[in-house]
Design an enzyme around this catalytic site. Structure first.
Site, PDB file in Angstrom:
ATOM      1  N   GLU A  91       0.818  -1.202   0.000  1.00 19.23           N
ATOM      2  CA  GLU A  91       0.000   0.000   0.000  1.00 19.23           C
ATOM      3  C   GLU A  91       0.859   1.263   0.000  1.00 19.23           C
ATOM      4  O   GLU A  91       0.547   2.256  -0.666  1.00 19.23           O
ATOM      5  CB  GLU A  91      -0.919   0.021   1.230  1.00 19.23           C
ATOM      6  N   ARG A  96       3.556   5.833  -3.049  1.00 17.88           N
ATOM      7  CA  ARG A  96       4.735   6.575  -3.504  1.00 17.88           C
ATOM      8  C   ARG A  96       4.742   6.692  -5.030  1.00 17.88           C
ATOM      9  O   ARG A  96       5.073   7.744  -5.588  1.00 17.88           O
ATOM     10  CB  ARG A  96       6.020   5.869  -3.047  1.00 17.88           C
TER      11      ARG A  96
END
Length: 282
Positions: A91, A96
């Protein structure tokens, strides 16, 4: 987003098998990627993907970012110089990658297809009718303590917030060996429900970006007695956030994303249980 007079059409996931739509889109994208880095043999991993639904095709979300991962550094190995990745859960890595995509989209000479400048022209925001979604192949860590077998799960654990009497308590990621200081993935999803997923730096040029739905794959062992992804996770999240509803300054808000259950993911995303220790893909 900032409050406005823009009318909101009915969400595209009303009356459709949304769990199947998001999981199918994410898994198709994953399967199109090269073999390198994917689980082999008895290895398994966790997959997470951020997806976008558009007014042009609201029921067929598109993958914006995707990642796999189950690792994070222990407290003894943390570095304060920014040269090591502390948290590599799926996740977190997928988020990112999404932020990197947003920077790229905003930096282009032409306007992005799914982002637009706000009325004042000072910040970017999600275009009208576009929605952001998250898919995870299994329950995010920190949602609940998973017992050795369903028979050992006390019903009181679900009713009291997954065994945690204090809904404001921050949980760390589970793991063996050196204890980690990284927040659990469910705690991070909780934080995103308040401040958005864009982070502090992007907040200077982007309005808070909130999830509309979170879809989670079913366990191959079946649901634990009395547990429902759609109901129990929403119940815990709402309880943890209830005390913040009147304390948030604009442009932040208390986001009420919906939770959906997806079909059981492929074998490489199923965590082994019992006496056989799990083998996670590096």
């Amino acid at each position: 987003m900032l409050p406005s007079s823009r009318s909101s059409p009915p969400p595209p996931w009303d009356g459709v098998p949304w769990g199947e739509a998001t999981s199918s889109a994410a898994l198709r994208h994953y399967q199109s990627l090269p073999k390198k880095g994917k689980p082999q043999g008895r290895e398994s991993t966790v997959l997470a993907a951020f997806l976008l639904s558009t007014p042009q095709d609201p029921r067929s979300p598109t993958v914006l970012s995707l990642a796999t991962g189950t690792k994070c550094l222990g407290a003894a190995r943390l570095r304060h110089h920014g040269d090591l990745v502390h948290d590599a859960h799926a996740e977190v890595v997928a988020r990112r990658a999404l932020l990197r995509l947003i920077y790229t989209e905003i930096g282009r000479n032409s306007s992005p297809d799914w982002l637009v400048t706000s009325g004042t022209g000072e910040k970017w925001r999600l275009r009208d009718g576009h929605h952001l979604h998250l898919y995870i192949t299994q329950l995010p860590c920190g949602v609940m303590p998973v017992p050795p077998s369903p028979s050992e799960l006390l019903r009181e654990q679900l009713d009291s917030g997954n065994g945690c009497s204090d809904f404001g308590f921050v949980q760390r990621k589970p793991g063996r060996g050196d204890t980690t200081l990284s927040m659990s993935c469910f705690d991070k999803i909780t934080r995103w429900s308040v401040v958005g997923i864009q982070g502090a730096l992007l907040s200077h040029i982007l309005e808070p970006l909130y999830l509309s739905t979170v879809t989670i794959g079913q366990s191959p062992n079946g649901a634990l007695e009395g547990f429902s992804i759609e109901n129990n996770i929403k119940k815990v999240l709402d309880a943890r956030l209830s005390s913040l509803s009147s304390k948030l300054p604009l442009p932040f808000k208390l986001n009420k994303q919906l939770f959906f259950e997806a079909p059981i993911p492929p074998k490489e995303f199923q965590q082994t249980s019992g006496d056989v220790p799990p083998l996670t893909c590096g």
